[in-house]
Structure formats: structure tokens, C-alpha cells
Motif scaffolding. Structure first.
Motif: not given
Length: 66
Positions: A10-15, A43-46, A50-56
Motif C-alpha cells: 500500500l505504501q509503495a502504491v501510494l508513493d 480483497d482486491r489486492c492485486s 490498487l493502482k487503478r483505485a489510487g489513480r481513480d
């Protein structure tokens, strides 16, 4: 996935997602972090999910602003 691994992911994706967000804009980073945690709890942990959710979260204003 163990908690430590998930926290690191999660931290890596956030960064990565917030790489272009100014350091002073903690509100945006927090909004993205909340969305990432919510996505992981569903449970959508791929990495792609995660990147899609972050960009959204970056491109969509919170509901109260619509």
C-alpha cells in the motif's frame, strides 16, 4: 498476504500514485490512502487493482464536492 507485506505494498502504491502530488498536499495523499485501504479490504489486492483505485482517487473529487 501478511499485514507487513500489505502495508509495504500500500505504501509503495501510494508513493507511486502520488509522485506528482506536492508534499504539502496531505489531503490528496490521505484521500488516496483511504481509497487504497478500502480497496484492499474488499480483497482486491492485486497491484493493478490498487493502482487503478489510487489513480481513480486522484482524478475524482470526493462525493461532497460533486
Amino acid at each position: 498476504m501478511p499485514d507487513a507485506e500489505m502495508a509495504a505494498l500500500l505504501q509503495a502504491v501510494l508513493d507511486e500514485v502520488c509522485a506528482d502530488v506536492p508534499a504539502w498536499d496531505t489531503t490528496t495523499r490521505e484521500r488516496v490512502a483511504i481509497r487504497l485501504r478500502a480497496t484492499a479490504r474488499q480483497d482486491r489486492c492485486s497491484l493493478q487493482d490498487l493502482k487503478r483505485a489510487g489513480r481513480d482517487a486522484l482524478t475524482r473529487a470526493p462525493t461532497m464536492w460533486r
